[in-house]
Write a protein that holds these residues in place. Structure first.
Motif, PDB file in Angstrom:
ATOM      1  N   PHE A  10      -8.095  -0.118  -2.337  1.00 18.69           N
ATOM      2  CA  PHE A  10      -7.123   0.969  -2.520  1.00 18.69           C
ATOM      3  C   PHE A  10      -5.767   0.381  -2.942  1.00 18.69           C
ATOM      4  CE2 PHE A  10     -10.386   2.982  -0.008  1.00 18.69           C
ATOM      5  CZ  PHE A  10     -10.449   4.257  -0.551  1.00 18.69           C
ATOM      6  N   LEU A  11      -5.332  -0.640  -2.245  1.00 16.34           N
ATOM      7  CA  LEU A  11      -4.046  -1.246  -2.601  1.00 16.34           C
ATOM      8  C   LEU A  11      -4.151  -2.035  -3.906  1.00 16.34           C
ATOM      9  CD1 LEU A  11      -1.110  -1.699  -2.014  1.00 16.34           C
ATOM     10  CD2 LEU A  11      -1.725  -3.528  -0.428  1.00 16.34           C
ATOM     11  N   CYS A  12      -5.279  -2.720  -4.112  1.00 13.79           N
ATOM     12  CA  CYS A  12      -5.474  -3.436  -5.384  1.00 13.79           C
ATOM     13  C   CYS A  12      -5.319  -2.466  -6.551  1.00 13.79           C
ATOM     14  CB  CYS A  12      -6.861  -4.057  -5.469  1.00 13.79           C
ATOM     15  SG  CYS A  12      -7.260  -5.250  -4.196  1.00 13.79           S
ATOM     16  N   THR A  13      -5.860  -1.269  -6.385  1.00  8.95           N
ATOM     17  CA  THR A  13      -5.831  -0.281  -7.467  1.00  8.95           C
ATOM     18  C   THR A  13      -4.402   0.181  -7.741  1.00  8.95           C
ATOM     19  OG1 THR A  13      -8.076   0.379  -6.990  1.00  8.95           O
ATOM     20  CG2 THR A  13      -6.710   2.003  -8.140  1.00  8.95           C
ATOM     21  N   GLY A  73     -12.723 -10.350   5.218  1.00 10.08           N
ATOM     22  CA  GLY A  73     -11.483 -10.452   5.994  1.00 10.08           C
ATOM     23  C   GLY A  73     -10.419  -9.513   5.451  1.00 10.08           C
ATOM     24  N   LEU A  74     -10.281  -9.477   4.133  1.00 11.26           N
ATOM     25  CA  LEU A  74      -9.320  -8.552   3.509  1.00 11.26           C
ATOM     26  C   LEU A  74      -9.688  -7.115   3.859  1.00 11.26           C
ATOM     27  CD1 LEU A  74      -9.117 -10.033  -0.119  1.00 11.26           C
ATOM     28  CD2 LEU A  74      -7.286 -10.071   1.556  1.00 11.26           C
ATOM     29  N   ASP A  75     -10.984  -6.790   3.712  1.00  8.32           N
ATOM     30  CA  ASP A  75     -11.436  -5.418   4.000  1.00  8.32           C
ATOM     31  C   ASP A  75     -11.146  -5.024   5.447  1.00  8.32           C
ATOM     32  OD1 ASP A  75     -12.417  -4.652   1.526  1.00  8.32           O
ATOM     33  OD2 ASP A  75     -14.465  -5.326   1.941  1.00  8.32           O
ATOM     34  N   ARG A  77      -8.862  -6.092   7.519  1.00  3.56           N
ATOM     35  CA  ARG A  77      -7.431  -5.884   7.779  1.00  3.56           C
ATOM     36  C   ARG A  77      -6.923  -4.606   7.111  1.00  3.56           C
ATOM     37  NH1 ARG A  77      -7.804 -11.485   6.906  1.00  3.56           N
ATOM     38  NH2 ARG A  77      -6.890 -11.385   4.821  1.00  3.56           N
ATOM     39  N   HIS A  78      -7.347  -4.374   5.871  1.00  5.55           N
ATOM     40  CA  HIS A  78      -6.921  -3.149   5.180  1.00  5.55           C
ATOM     41  C   HIS A  78      -7.484  -1.910   5.875  1.00  5.55           C
ATOM     42  CE1 HIS A  78      -4.942  -4.455   1.327  1.00  5.55           C
ATOM     43  NE2 HIS A  78      -5.367  -5.609   1.805  1.00  5.55           N
ATOM     44  N   ALA A  79      -8.766  -1.973   6.292  1.00  7.45           N
ATOM     45  CA  ALA A  79      -9.398  -0.818   6.947  1.00  7.45           C
ATOM     46  C   ALA A  79      -8.660  -0.471   8.237  1.00  7.45           C
ATOM     47  CB  ALA A  79     -10.865  -1.117   7.237  1.00  7.45           C
ATOM     48  N   ALA A 107       2.948  -5.366   6.854  1.00  9.07           N
ATOM     49  CA  ALA A 107       1.494  -5.170   6.949  1.00  9.07           C
ATOM     50  C   ALA A 107       0.795  -5.707   5.704  1.00  9.07           C
ATOM     51  CB  ALA A 107       1.178  -3.689   7.136  1.00  9.07           C
ATOM     52  N   PHE A 108       1.411  -5.490   4.545  1.00 12.19           N
ATOM     53  CA  PHE A 108       0.849  -5.994   3.289  1.00 12.19           C
ATOM     54  C   PHE A 108       0.681  -7.518   3.345  1.00 12.19           C
ATOM     55  CE2 PHE A 108       2.501  -8.207  -0.523  1.00 12.19           C
ATOM     56  CZ  PHE A 108       1.408  -8.070  -1.363  1.00 12.19           C
ATOM     57  N   HIS A 109       1.706  -8.216   3.822  1.00 11.92           N
ATOM     58  CA  HIS A 109       1.620  -9.689   3.856  1.00 11.92           C
ATOM     59  C   HIS A 109       0.499 -10.150   4.792  1.00 11.92           C
ATOM     60  CE1 HIS A 109       4.799 -10.689   1.132  1.00 11.92           C
ATOM     61  NE2 HIS A 109       5.595  -9.800   1.703  1.00 11.92           N
ATOM     62  N   GLY A 114      -4.313 -14.683   1.806  1.00 16.16           N
ATOM     63  CA  GLY A 114      -5.468 -15.398   1.266  1.00 16.16           C
ATOM     64  C   GLY A 114      -5.912 -14.919  -0.097  1.00 16.16           C
ATOM     65  N   CYS A 115      -5.373 -13.792  -0.566  1.00 15.08           N
ATOM     66  CA  CYS A 115      -5.777 -13.297  -1.889  1.00 15.08           C
ATOM     67  C   CYS A 115      -5.088 -14.106  -2.978  1.00 15.08           C
ATOM     68  CB  CYS A 115      -5.432 -11.820  -2.052  1.00 15.08           C
ATOM     69  SG  CYS A 115      -5.757 -11.258  -3.742  1.00 15.08           S
ATOM     70  N   GLU A 116      -5.873 -14.513  -3.967  1.00 19.44           N
ATOM     71  CA  GLU A 116      -5.311 -15.352  -5.032  1.00 19.44           C
ATOM     72  C   GLU A 116      -4.312 -14.615  -5.922  1.00 19.44           C
ATOM     73  OE1 GLU A 116      -9.507 -15.162  -6.485  1.00 19.44           O
ATOM     74  OE2 GLU A 116      -8.587 -15.694  -8.391  1.00 19.44           O
ATOM     75  N   TRP A 117      -4.324 -13.266  -5.901  1.00 15.50           N
ATOM     76  CA  TRP A 117      -3.425 -12.489  -6.764  1.00 15.50           C
ATOM     77  C   TRP A 117      -2.084 -12.200  -6.087  1.00 15.50           C
ATOM     78  CZ3 TRP A 117      -5.065 -11.815 -11.652  1.00 15.50           C
ATOM     79  CH2 TRP A 117      -6.429 -11.913 -11.888  1.00 15.50           C
ATOM     80  N   LYS A 118      -2.024 -12.442  -4.813  1.00 11.39           N
ATOM     81  CA  LYS A 118      -0.851 -11.993  -4.035  1.00 11.39           C
ATOM     82  C   LYS A 118       0.464 -12.593  -4.543  1.00 11.39           C
ATOM     83  CE  LYS A 118       0.597 -11.672   0.802  1.00 11.39           C
ATOM     84  NZ  LYS A 118       1.666 -12.671   0.831  1.00 11.39           N
ATOM     85  N   ALA A 119       0.434 -13.904  -4.843  1.00  6.86           N
ATOM     86  CA  ALA A 119       1.675 -14.582  -5.241  1.00  6.86           C
ATOM     87  C   ALA A 119       2.202 -14.076  -6.584  1.00  6.86           C
ATOM     88  CB  ALA A 119       1.429 -16.091  -5.311  1.00  6.86           C
ATOM     89  N   VAL A 122       2.713  -8.422  -8.270  1.00  9.42           N
ATOM     90  CA  VAL A 122       2.636  -7.052  -8.794  1.00  9.42           C
ATOM     91  C   VAL A 122       2.185  -6.041  -7.726  1.00  9.42           C
ATOM     92  CG1 VAL A 122       2.322  -7.683 -11.218  1.00  9.42           C
ATOM     93  CG2 VAL A 122       0.325  -7.430  -9.748  1.00  9.42           C
ATOM     94  N   CYS A 123       1.365  -6.488  -6.785  1.00 11.71           N
ATOM     95  CA  CYS A 123       0.903  -5.566  -5.740  1.00 11.71           C
ATOM     96  C   CYS A 123       2.068  -5.200  -4.835  1.00 11.71           C
ATOM     97  CB  CYS A 123      -0.225  -6.197  -4.932  1.00 11.71           C
ATOM     98  SG  CYS A 123      -1.569  -6.799  -5.973  1.00 11.71           S
ATOM     99  N   GLU A 124       2.875  -6.194  -4.489  1.00 11.72           N
ATOM    100  CA  GLU A 124       4.038  -5.927  -3.630  1.00 11.72           C
ATOM    101  C   GLU A 124       5.039  -5.020  -4.355  1.00 11.72           C
ATOM    102  OE1 GLU A 124       5.846  -9.344  -1.801  1.00 11.72           O
ATOM    103  OE2 GLU A 124       7.548  -8.161  -1.073  1.00 11.72           O
TER     104      GLU A 124
END
Ligand code: SF4
Length: 135
Positions: A10-13, A73-75, A77-79, A107-109, A114-119, A122-124
């Motif tokens: 959901f957040l990735c989208t 792990g991502l799922d 925490r997001h769930a 919460a986002f951080h 661990g997500c490779e796209w985080k740095a 754009v998501c933040e």
């Protein structure tokens, strides 16, 4: 178009900006994002495991996702943060409201650690923009 998301997507989208793991992956993801932007009431089913986005991912094989453990792990925490349960259905409009209400920057951080796209940031940026909007 039937859309199913595992919790972290959901957040990735929200943050999707046309980049991804392969041209096929990006094309599929772009179609999903455009469908949701055309109609925010489209229902999205919450599922565990491979979803509408994973369907075109080059990391998928007969054995499943090559990085499934990290993704789970991502799922999880997001769930937890968004109160998403497998089998639940919500519209993209409702999903954005849930992100706005519950996904703080702190919460986002935690959720996306661990997500490779985080740095890339754009998501933040997308999350900060959503949280600043009147909805
Ligand atoms: S940082 Fe990674 S998991 Fe988090 S929203 Fe962005 S792409 Fe998705």
């Amino acid at each position: 178009m039937k859309i199913a998301f595992r919790p972290h997507h959901f957040l990735c989208t929200l943050g999707f900006r046309g980049s991804g793991y392969s041209p096929h992956f990006v094309k599929n993801y772009t179609q999903i994002v455009e469908a949701l932007q055309r109609d925010e009431e489209l229902p999205i089913q919450v599922i565990e495991g491979a979803d509408s986005i994973c369907a075109a991912c080059p990391h998928q094989s007969i054995e499943g996702c090559a990085v499934e453990e990290k993704i789970q792990g991502l799922d999880a925490r997001h769930a937890h943060i968004l109160n998403l349960k497998a089998g639940g259905v919500l519209s993209w409009k409702e999903a954005q409201q849930r992100l706005k209400d519950h996904m703080t920057i702190e919460a986002f951080h935690h959720a996306c650690a661990g997500c490779e796209w985080k740095a890339w940031g754009v998501c933040e940026i997308a999350l900060r923009k959503l949280r600043a909007e009147e909805r």
